[in-house]
Design a protein around this motif. Structure first.
Motif, PDB file in Angstrom:
ATOM      1  N   LYS A  21       0.833  -1.199   0.000  1.00 18.72           N
ATOM      2  CA  LYS A  21       0.000   0.000   0.000  1.00 18.72           C
ATOM      3  C   LYS A  21       0.874   1.258   0.000  1.00 18.72           C
ATOM      4  O   LYS A  21       0.544   2.249  -0.670  1.00 18.72           O
ATOM      5  N   ILE A  22       1.977   1.229   0.722  1.00 18.64           N
ATOM      6  CA  ILE A  22       2.923   2.350   0.707  1.00 18.64           C
ATOM      7  C   ILE A  22       3.404   2.593  -0.717  1.00 18.64           C
ATOM      8  O   ILE A  22       3.416   3.727  -1.211  1.00 18.64           O
ATOM      9  N   MET A  23       3.773   1.529  -1.422  1.00 21.77           N
ATOM     10  CA  MET A  23       4.261   1.658  -2.798  1.00 21.77           C
ATOM     11  C   MET A  23       3.141   2.066  -3.764  1.00 21.77           C
ATOM     12  O   MET A  23       3.423   2.656  -4.805  1.00 21.77           O
ATOM     13  N   HIS A  24       1.911   1.766  -3.415  1.00 27.49           N
ATOM     14  CA  HIS A  24       0.786   2.220  -4.236  1.00 27.49           C
ATOM     15  C   HIS A  24       0.672   3.747  -4.173  1.00 27.49           C
ATOM     16  O   HIS A  24       0.439   4.405  -5.180  1.00 27.49           O
ATOM     17  N   TYR A  25       0.830   4.312  -2.969  1.00 25.69           N
ATOM     18  CA  TYR A  25       0.694   5.758  -2.783  1.00 25.69           C
ATOM     19  C   TYR A  25       1.939   6.548  -3.172  1.00 25.69           C
ATOM     20  O   TYR A  25       1.825   7.675  -3.643  1.00 25.69           O
ATOM     21  N   LEU A  26       3.123   5.996  -2.908  1.00 25.22           N
ATOM     22  CA  LEU A  26       4.364   6.735  -3.166  1.00 25.22           C
ATOM     23  C   LEU A  26       5.024   6.260  -4.455  1.00 25.22           C
ATOM     24  O   LEU A  26       5.113   5.061  -4.695  1.00 25.22           O
ATOM     25  N   PRO A  27       5.539   7.190  -5.262  1.00 32.44           N
ATOM     26  CA  PRO A  27       6.221   6.791  -6.495  1.00 32.44           C
ATOM     27  C   PRO A  27       7.663   6.340  -6.257  1.00 32.44           C
ATOM     28  O   PRO A  27       8.297   5.819  -7.154  1.00 32.44           O
ATOM     29  N   HIS A  28       8.184   6.517  -5.053  1.00 33.64           N
ATOM     30  CA  HIS A  28       9.579   6.212  -4.743  1.00 33.64           C
ATOM     31  C   HIS A  28       9.837   4.701  -4.742  1.00 33.64           C
ATOM     32  O   HIS A  28       8.965   3.915  -4.390  1.00 33.64           O
ATOM     33  N   ARG A  29      11.043   4.333  -5.115  1.00 29.06           N
ATOM     34  CA  ARG A  29      11.495   2.947  -5.054  1.00 29.06           C
ATOM     35  C   ARG A  29      12.929   2.931  -4.515  1.00 29.06           C
ATOM     36  O   ARG A  29      13.567   3.966  -4.410  1.00 29.06           O
TER      37      ARG A  29
END
Length: 147
Positions: free
Chosen positions: A5-13
């Motif tokens: 869910k964090i990766m769904h909201y944030l574009p950072h990797r």
């Protein structure tokens, strides 16, 4: 909130995704997240070799990412229905109290202050073992993502 869910909201990797887990979230009010600081972080190779210290700008970036998560969880449905990204647009009252080193666990606490149109304001603190290490007032803006 788990990492998906964090990766769904944030574009950072990796290596710029600086939030590992959200442990508390009250949409429109506050969010508490965790960043585990490991010696394997790429910035430790060049930031004070021999005495590794997490760069202060990355601590503030972790707080900014936590504010993006709170903004995303708090956004009205019409914004969530579109492809929006929250951009960091301002910092005020930035303070650092002590260094963050490998093995520390950052507790990122952010609170909603206000928003006007598409600008959101938050206050954030980073703590290690309950001790204040950094903080700031953080502003972000919701912008439609480029296609």
């Amino acid at each position: 909130m788990n990492i998906r869910k964090i990766m769904h909201y944030l574009p950072h990797r990796y290596p710029f995704l600086l939030v590992d887990k959200v442990i508390e979230c009250e949409p429109g009010k506050r969010l508490v997240a965790i960043k585990n600081v490991s010696y394997n972080e790429p910035f430790f190779q060049g930031h004070f070799p021999g005495q590794p210290i997490m760069p202060g700008v990355l601590i503030i970036e972790a707080l900014a990412q936590a504010t993006g998560l709170l903004a995303s969880e708090s956004a009205p449905q019409e914004i969530l229905a579109k492809d929006f990204i929250y951009y960091l647009v301002g910092l005020d009252k930035v303070r650092f109290k002590r260094p963050v080193v490998p093995g520390d666990q950052l507790r990122l606490e952010v609170q909603y202050l206000r928003h006007k149109r598409n600008i959101w304001a938050f206050t954030g603190e980073a703590l290690v073992d309950g001790e204040f290490v950094a903080g700031a007032e953080i502003m972000c803006a919701a912008r439609e993502a480029d296609a």
